[in-house]
Design an enzyme around this catalytic site. Sequence first.
Site, PDB file in Angstrom:
ATOM      1  N   ASP A 152      57.880  39.770  -7.994  1.00 36.27           N
ATOM      2  CA  ASP A 152      57.562  38.834  -6.908  1.00 36.27           C
ATOM      3  C   ASP A 152      56.446  37.888  -7.335  1.00 36.27           C
ATOM      4  O   ASP A 152      55.368  38.345  -7.753  1.00 36.27           O
ATOM      5  CB  ASP A 152      57.099  39.601  -5.655  1.00 36.27           C
ATOM      6  CG  ASP A 152      58.250  40.259  -4.910  1.00 36.27           C
ATOM      7  OD1 ASP A 152      59.420  40.050  -5.301  1.00 36.27           O
ATOM      8  OD2 ASP A 152      57.971  40.982  -3.935  1.00 36.27           O
ATOM      9  N   GLY A 193      61.382  43.344  -4.650  1.00 40.84           N
ATOM     10  CA  GLY A 193      62.812  43.651  -4.578  1.00 40.84           C
ATOM     11  C   GLY A 193      62.995  44.678  -3.482  1.00 40.84           C
ATOM     12  O   GLY A 193      62.248  45.660  -3.396  1.00 40.84           O
ATOM     13  N   GLU A 246      70.960  42.812  -1.838  1.00 41.69           N
ATOM     14  CA  GLU A 246      70.593  41.946  -2.964  1.00 41.69           C
ATOM     15  C   GLU A 246      71.393  42.297  -4.223  1.00 41.69           C
ATOM     16  O   GLU A 246      71.148  41.743  -5.289  1.00 41.69           O
ATOM     17  CB  GLU A 246      69.083  42.019  -3.241  1.00 41.69           C
ATOM     18  CG  GLU A 246      68.272  41.317  -2.162  1.00 41.69           C
ATOM     19  CD  GLU A 246      66.780  41.299  -2.430  1.00 41.69           C
ATOM     20  OE1 GLU A 246      66.116  40.358  -1.980  1.00 41.69           O
ATOM     21  OE2 GLU A 246      66.264  42.240  -3.077  1.00 41.69           O
ATOM     22  N   GLY A 271      59.882  43.097  14.694  1.00 46.58           N
ATOM     23  CA  GLY A 271      58.561  42.684  14.231  1.00 46.58           C
ATOM     24  C   GLY A 271      57.475  43.479  14.926  1.00 46.58           C
ATOM     25  O   GLY A 271      57.577  44.705  15.088  1.00 46.58           O
ATOM     26  N   GLY A 288      58.161  46.270  17.653  1.00 43.84           N
ATOM     27  CA  GLY A 288      58.746  47.591  17.425  1.00 43.84           C
ATOM     28  C   GLY A 288      60.208  47.522  17.031  1.00 43.84           C
ATOM     29  O   GLY A 288      60.610  46.661  16.243  1.00 43.84           O
ATOM     30  N   THR A 322      55.519  40.611   3.964  1.00 39.14           N
ATOM     31  CA  THR A 322      56.647  40.649   3.011  1.00 39.14           C
ATOM     32  C   THR A 322      57.351  42.008   2.958  1.00 39.14           C
ATOM     33  O   THR A 322      58.569  42.074   2.965  1.00 39.14           O
ATOM     34  CB  THR A 322      56.161  40.293   1.584  1.00 39.14           C
ATOM     35  OG1 THR A 322      55.500  39.033   1.640  1.00 39.14           O
ATOM     36  CG2 THR A 322      57.308  40.233   0.611  1.00 39.14           C
ATOM     37  N   ASP A 376      60.907  46.649   4.450  1.00 40.65           N
ATOM     38  CA  ASP A 376      61.279  47.591   3.396  1.00 40.65           C
ATOM     39  C   ASP A 376      60.557  48.919   3.546  1.00 40.65           C
ATOM     40  O   ASP A 376      61.158  49.983   3.348  1.00 40.65           O
ATOM     41  CB  ASP A 376      60.987  46.993   2.015  1.00 40.65           C
ATOM     42  CG  ASP A 376      61.882  45.813   1.716  1.00 40.65           C
ATOM     43  OD1 ASP A 376      62.995  45.755   2.278  1.00 40.65           O
ATOM     44  OD2 ASP A 376      61.466  44.941   0.937  1.00 40.65           O
ATOM     45  N   GLY A 429      51.195  41.834  -0.785  1.00 37.66           N
ATOM     46  CA  GLY A 429      52.325  42.304  -1.575  1.00 37.66           C
ATOM     47  C   GLY A 429      53.174  43.295  -0.808  1.00 37.66           C
ATOM     48  O   GLY A 429      52.767  43.860   0.207  1.00 37.66           O
TER      49      GLY A 429
HETATM   50  O1  RIB Z   1      61.861  42.317   1.453  1.00 38.27           O
HETATM   51  C1  RIB Z   1      60.907  41.746   0.617  1.00 38.27           C
HETATM   52  C2  RIB Z   1      61.479  41.557  -0.752  1.00 38.27           C
HETATM   53  O2  RIB Z   1      62.534  40.604  -0.669  1.00 38.27           O
HETATM   54  C3  RIB Z   1      60.528  40.987  -1.769  1.00 38.27           C
HETATM   55  O3  RIB Z   1      59.806  41.972  -2.457  1.00 38.27           O
HETATM   56  C4  RIB Z   1      61.422  40.129  -2.657  1.00 38.27           C
HETATM   57  O4  RIB Z   1      61.521  40.584  -3.967  1.00 38.27           O
HETATM   58  C5  RIB Z   1      62.777  40.128  -1.962  1.00 38.27           C
HETATM   59  O5  RIB Z   1      63.643  41.001  -2.540  1.00 38.27           O
END
Ligand code: RIB
Length: 279
Positions: A13, A39, A142, A208, A211, A231, A235, A270
Site C-alpha cells: 500500500d 491487500g 481482489e 461504518g 455498526g 483503510t 478488513d 495503515g
Molecule cells: O481494504 C483495504 C485494502 O484495499 C488496502 O490495504 C488495499 O491494498 C486494498 O486492497
Amino acid sequence: MGRVVVLGSVNVDLHLQVERHPRGGETLLAGGLERRFGGKGGNQAVAAAAAGAGTVLVGAVGDDDAGREYLRRLEAFGVDVSAARAVDGTPTGTAVICVDAGGENTIVVAPGANHRVGAEDLAALDAAAALGPGDVLLAQLELPLEVVAEGARRAAARGARVVLNLAPYAALPADVLELADPVVVNEHEAALLEADGQHPWSLLVTLGADGSRWGDLVVPGRRVEHVVDTTGAGDSFCGVLAARLAAGDDRRAAVEAATAAAAVTVQHEGAQPPRPRPS
Ligand code: RIB
C-alpha cells in the site's frame, strides 16, 4: 477451534496523506507518502491471526523483494504462508491510497500477482490448507472471480463455512452467494448487490461508525474519538469475524468482537498493525 483459510490478495500500500481528495483533472500535493502492507487478503489474515485463529493465506506475490518481505511479515504475525506462492514475471500487487484529513480514503489497486492466482492455488485449498468442518474460508474479490467462486464451492463441499466479503464489489453467481454465511458488504456494496437483484440469505451489512446489521441482529458501532485512517476497518472486521466464528462464537459475539477490532484499526495509520503483538 477451527482454522481460518484466507483466499485473498496481498498488496503493498502506498499511502498518500491529502487534505482532501482530488477532483477529476486536478493535481494536488500530498503531505506525505508511506509504504505499508495491505491487500484485503493480507489484512484479513493478519486480523484473524491476531484474534487467535490458526490462519492460512492462499494467494500470490511477485517474485520480488516486496513479495518476499510481505510473506516474512505475515509469518511474523502468525499467518501460515506455506500455501502462498511467488509468481514469475508479475510484480506484487500495489494499491495507491489517498487518506484525507478526516481519515476517509480512496483506493486504486494494480492487482499484479493477485490476478495470477488460479488452479494451482485452488489445489492448495485441497492440500496444504485442507479445509474441513469447523474451518472458515474467508475470501474477498481482489482475485480472479472464477477462482473465488470455485474456492467457495470447494470449501463448502468439504463442509467448511464460507465467509465472502464482496469487496471491491463484483457480481458473483447466485449459487456462490448462497454458500456464504455470511456475505459481508458495506452500504455501497449492498446497494450494488441489490441493484444486481441478489438477496443472499445470510447478509451482513457494515454501516461504518453506526455498526452493522446481520439479518435481525443489529450491533452498534464503537465510539472513536479520533479517527486516523479507515483503510483497514472493513478488513479487520472480516478477519476477526471469521476467527470468532471459527472459534464457535454465535453471531452476536462474533460481530461484537469484529466491531471492537475495527474501532482499534481506525485509530492507527495503515490497514495493519505496525508490528505483531508481543507473545
Ligand atoms: O481494504 C483495504 C485494502 O484495499 C488496502 O490495504 C488495499 O491494498 C486494498 O486492497
